[in-house]
Every structure is written in C-alpha cells, then in structure tokens.
Enzyme design. Structure first.
Site, PDB file in Angstrom:
ATOM      1  N   SER A 220       0.766  -1.270  -0.097  1.00  0.00           N
ATOM      2  CA  SER A 220       0.027   0.013   0.025  1.00  0.00           C
ATOM      3  C   SER A 220       0.950   1.123   0.004  1.00  0.00           C
ATOM      4  O   SER A 220       0.424   2.401  -0.717  1.00  0.00           O
ATOM      5  CB  SER A 220      -1.022  -0.018   1.180  1.00  0.00           C
ATOM      6  OG  SER A 220      -0.243  -0.079   2.288  1.00  0.00           O
TER       7      SER A 220
ATOM      8  N   LYS B  25      13.093  -1.195   0.225  1.00  0.00           N
ATOM      9  CA  LYS B  25      11.575  -0.783   0.356  1.00  0.00           C
ATOM     10  C   LYS B  25      11.492   0.720  -0.051  1.00  0.00           C
ATOM     11  O   LYS B  25      11.675   1.412   0.856  1.00  0.00           O
ATOM     12  CB  LYS B  25      11.016  -0.750   1.658  1.00  0.00           C
ATOM     13  CG  LYS B  25       9.548  -0.456   1.649  1.00  0.00           C
ATOM     14  CD  LYS B  25       8.683  -1.432   2.834  1.00  0.00           C
ATOM     15  CE  LYS B  25       9.057  -0.734   4.217  1.00  0.00           C
ATOM     16  NZ  LYS B  25       8.139  -1.033   5.242  1.00  0.00           N
TER      17      LYS B  25
ATOM     18  N   ASP C 199       0.981  -5.416  12.446  1.00  0.00           N
ATOM     19  CA  ASP C 199       0.555  -5.692  11.101  1.00  0.00           C
ATOM     20  C   ASP C 199       0.537  -7.158  10.899  1.00  0.00           C
ATOM     21  O   ASP C 199       1.693  -7.599  10.621  1.00  0.00           O
ATOM     22  CB  ASP C 199       1.248  -4.982   9.842  1.00  0.00           C
ATOM     23  CG  ASP C 199       0.537  -5.017   8.448  1.00  0.00           C
ATOM     24  OD1 ASP C 199      -0.230  -5.670   8.449  1.00  0.00           O
ATOM     25  OD2 ASP C 199       0.974  -4.223   7.890  1.00  0.00           O
TER      26      ASP C 199
ATOM     27  N   ASN D  13       3.816 -10.525   5.397  1.00  0.00           N
ATOM     28  CA  ASN D  13       4.936 -10.038   6.399  1.00  0.00           C
ATOM     29  C   ASN D  13       5.873 -11.232   7.168  1.00  0.00           C
ATOM     30  O   ASN D  13       6.803 -10.864   7.880  1.00  0.00           O
ATOM     31  CB  ASN D  13       4.429  -8.992   7.379  1.00  0.00           C
ATOM     32  CG  ASN D  13       3.853  -7.773   6.765  1.00  0.00           C
ATOM     33  OD1 ASN D  13       4.430  -7.289   5.822  1.00  0.00           O
ATOM     34  ND2 ASN D  13       3.162  -6.974   7.738  1.00  0.00           N
TER      35      ASN D  13
ATOM     36  N   ASP E 110       8.350  -5.925   7.702  1.00  0.00           N
ATOM     37  CA  ASP E 110       7.515  -4.604   8.073  1.00  0.00           C
ATOM     38  C   ASP E 110       7.411  -4.212   9.375  1.00  0.00           C
ATOM     39  O   ASP E 110       6.158  -4.683   9.936  1.00  0.00           O
ATOM     40  CB  ASP E 110       6.347  -4.725   7.198  1.00  0.00           C
ATOM     41  CG  ASP E 110       5.627  -3.543   6.984  1.00  0.00           C
ATOM     42  OD1 ASP E 110       5.734  -2.463   7.543  1.00  0.00           O
ATOM     43  OD2 ASP E 110       4.700  -3.483   6.225  1.00  0.00           O
TER      44      ASP E 110
END
Length: 443
Positions: free
Chosen positions: A142, A160, A292, A297, A311
């Site tokens: 996202s 990232k 999360d 992940n 993450d």
C-alpha cells in the site's frame, strides 16, 4: 549495472495531488454503481427482486474495486486490505477473497517514475552505488514496493521504496474514502465506518515514517535476539533515506503457501505454534509488538525452514501496566471466571463505570467466549473450530443491538488486530495449537 528488463507486474503511475486522487475515487464510485446496475438488471431478467447489498457486493465489483484501490495505493489500498482482513461475516466470502489480493499485490510504479524517486533520494547517477539493481519489484503493497539490489561489496539488499506523494495524501485520501463508503450497499446499514477511517489514517502516518521504522526494526531485532526459527532483517543505514528503507535481503515465499496440499500436518502445526508463541513473547517478554498481521510479512524459506519477519512500520511498545492488565484478562479467560473478568476488563478499559450493567455483562461474556481455548488444555483445531464465527456473530449482535458506550483503548485495538491476524493465519494453515499451554506460561 542495472537490470534493464521491463517489469512483468501490472504497472501504473501513482496518482499524485488531491484532485487527481479524488478523480480516481469518483471513478471507483461510478464503476461500483454501473456494476450494481448491471447486476440488478440481470436479476430482474431472471425474475428475482434485487437487493441493494447483493447488487453491489458482487465478484465483478470486487475485482473493479480491488483494481482501482491497487492503482491508488496509500490510504485507499490500506482500507481495502483492512476490509479483506476484518470483513469476515460482514462482506460476502467472494468479495473478501478478491479484496484479499490487495494484501501483497499492488500495481507497481513504471520504471520512469521509479527512477525519479531513486534519483531524488540518492542523487544523479544513483545506479553507480549498486553492482546490480532489479527494476522488477519483489513485492508491492500500500505505501511502497520492494526491490532487490546488490552492493559492490556483495551485500544483497531489499530496498523498500515509498510511493511518491503517499505520505502527503494520507489525510485527503481518508476524507475521500467517506465518498466511497456512501455507495449504497457497500457498508452494512447501521455501521459507522468513521472509526475505521481514523484507524487507517493513524496507521498510515506511522507506516510512512521510514526513519522511525528503521529504529523499531533494529530494536525488535535486538530484543528478539538469536532465534531458532525466526530471523529479522538488518537495517543498512548507508542506503536508507527518508523514503527508502534498506535492509538485508531475506529469501522465501509467503508463509500461507504452507497451506498447499502435500505439506505435512506436523510441519504446519510447528510453524503455527511458533507464530502463536512469538505473539506471546512480543506482548509479555519483548513488550514490543509488530502489529501488522499481513500474511506477506512472514516469509518462509524452505531451504532453511526459517521464517523472516518483515515490515515494522506499525510496531507498538507495551507498558508494564498493560502487561499486567493482559495477564489478569488471561487468567480470567483460563478460569472462565465472570467476576474476575469483569474486574480485569474494567482495569484494562474494555468497560467503564458508566456503562449500563447489561452492556457490561455482554462485553464480559464476549471476552470469555473468545478466551475459551485458554481454558482447555488440549490442541485447538483452528480449521474445525467455529469459535471465531460465534464470537464475531456475538459481537455483531451486540454492536447492532445495545451497542457499545465507548471504543477500547487504541493500543488494545492494535494488539487485538495482531492476535486475530495470527489466528487467521493459523486457520489458513489448518493448524492445531495448544493455546492454553502457550499463554499459560505467562499467566
């Protein structure tokens, strides 16, 4: 040298600016309306009386919505991810399943836009800092996409790279989501989506702060220490910026692939047991939780049989006071003690002194129901149990019935999100875990 091969993923430039992003939201509303109209006409032709919710929540509309949110990325896509994870029992299964593709598959930036971001962050001639750089992303989510690079001294890195404009568009995106939510039939009648939008807004602001994420990742890695099963990437400060988080590259594939036929039950149980034990350690020992629970992940490396944890943008600390609150809640769940649970729920903030007695009783009953596995010293079969379905239905009935006087404390909402996500993964793996013994070690 860089890798000149064109990306094989779906490419689309990230829309930047409030007006352009609002245009995409408007198109999403129009596409849903057109799809609903076509579905309604089809049902009428078959002699059926169409219902608004069934006209809107169709597989076709789910595909259209997922595509549009994937193109927007940012808060819009995060909203779709939460719908897919938290929509059990509210959204039709096909709708939730199709939106589930948003968890780890976004449209990716075209090479030209990616190069602009890299030049802005690293400067002109950025490619000279790497021996090789792959323009094909290994993941796209996202708020950013991940690329593989190799430094001149041979270090393999995962970069990232944050989508341009995402950080600046968070607040306006959340406002625009209100427009999308007004589409008749998309949100169940009586359900106020405002708290979900606010939750998305707060999460996105935290997750777009890559400097804070680097600190959280490093602290988590230090607190976890050497582990037999789990591995945490190491931050590479030399190649990290405000919009690029560079870490050591970790091989593997999404962990839910272990649910595929041929994977032994004992192996799935071992991995699920470790995941649940990690949550317990995060809360009670590390007091640092990666909140999360996105399946992507967790990367499983079949060669080493280890799991990489990824993450850390939504990492949350847990105070000693909150640990004691959770221990009291856990003991009451284990003992299925209504009075003890009432006291623990009040201390934790699930119940307020001003809550009506009947409403407080229902909250206590719901928490005790969720804690049933802690009272049973045996393997809990995630695939066969209907506990999640029963607890969801009980919570929904209370929400639409007497309601709730106030929301739980935000930190508990995030901890709950993590535990529910891990339990969903265990369900996906069709695993069996003795939760009573796992949690019992800390109670």
């Amino acid at each position: 040298m860089t890798d000149p091969r064109p990306p094989r993923s779906r490419t689309a430039a990230v829309p930047q600016g409030r007006a352009r992003r609002l245009l995409h939201f408007g198109r999403a509303v129009g596409e849903l309306a057109a799809g609903a109209a076509a579905e309604g006409l089809s049902r009428l032709a078959r002699g059926q009386m169409p219902q608004v919710s069934r006209m809107v929540l169709t597989p076709g509309n789910a595909r259209r919505l997922a595509t549009r949110l994937s193109q927007l990325r940012g808060a819009a896509m995060k909203f779709g991810q939460l719908m897919s994870m938290d929509g059990h029992g509210v959204l039709p299964p096909q709708f939730t399943e199709l939106l589930g593709g948003l968890r780890d598959r976004a449209h990716v930036m075209p090479a030209s836009q990616l190069a602009e971001v890299l030049e802005r962050e690293y400067g002109v001639g950025w490619h000279r800092r790497f021996r090789s750089f792959s323009f094909e992303p290994i993941a796209a989510a996202s708020i950013g996409q991940v690329h593989r690079a190799v430094t001149h001294d041979g270090r393999e890195l995962a970069l990232k790279i944050q989508y341009p404009g995402v950080r600046e568009s968070i607040d306006s995106d959340v406002s625009n989501l209100a427009l999308l939510a007004k589409t008749p039939g998309l949100v169940p009648s009586g359900l106020d989506p405002a708290p979900l939008f606010e939750r998305v807004r707060r999460v996105l602001h935290q997750e777009t702060d890559y400097v804070a994420e680097a600190r959280a990742l490093t602290e988590y890695r230090e607190r976890l220490g050497a582990d037999e099963l789990f591995v945490v990437p190491e931050v590479d400060a030399e190649h990290s910026t405000a919009s690029i988080l560079a870490t050591s590259f970790q091989p593997g594939e999404a962990i839910d692939r272990l649910a595929e036929p041929g994977v032994p039950q004992a192996h799935r149980d071992r991995i699920a047991h470790a995941l649940c034990r990690l949550v317990v350690r995060e809360i009670f020992e590390l007091r640092l939780v990666q909140t999360d629970p996105n399946f992507a992940n967790y990367l499983y490396d079949a060669k080493t049989q280890r799991v990489a944890l990824l993450d850390f943008g939504a990492t949350q600390t847990v105070s000693l006071q909150r640990v004691e609150h959770l221990r009291a809640l856990g003991r009451a769940m284990r003992d299925q003690d209504h009075d003890a649970m009432s006291r623990a729920a009040r201390r934790a903030g699930f119940i307020a002194e001003s809550d009506p007695p009947e409403q407080a009783r229902q909250v206590v009953d719901l928490i005790l129901m969720i804690g049933e596995p802690l009272a049973q010293d045996r393997l809990f079969d995630f695939a066969a149990s209907e506990l999640f379905k029963r607890s969801f239905e009980a919570g929904r009935d209370q929400y639409f019935g007497s309601g709730f006087s106030h929301a739980p404390p935000p930190d508990l909402v995030f901890l709950q999100r993590k535990m529910v996500g891990v339990f969903m993964l265990c369900t996906r793996l069709k695993a069996r875990v003795n939760l009573a013994r796992l949690f019992g070690e800390q109670l």
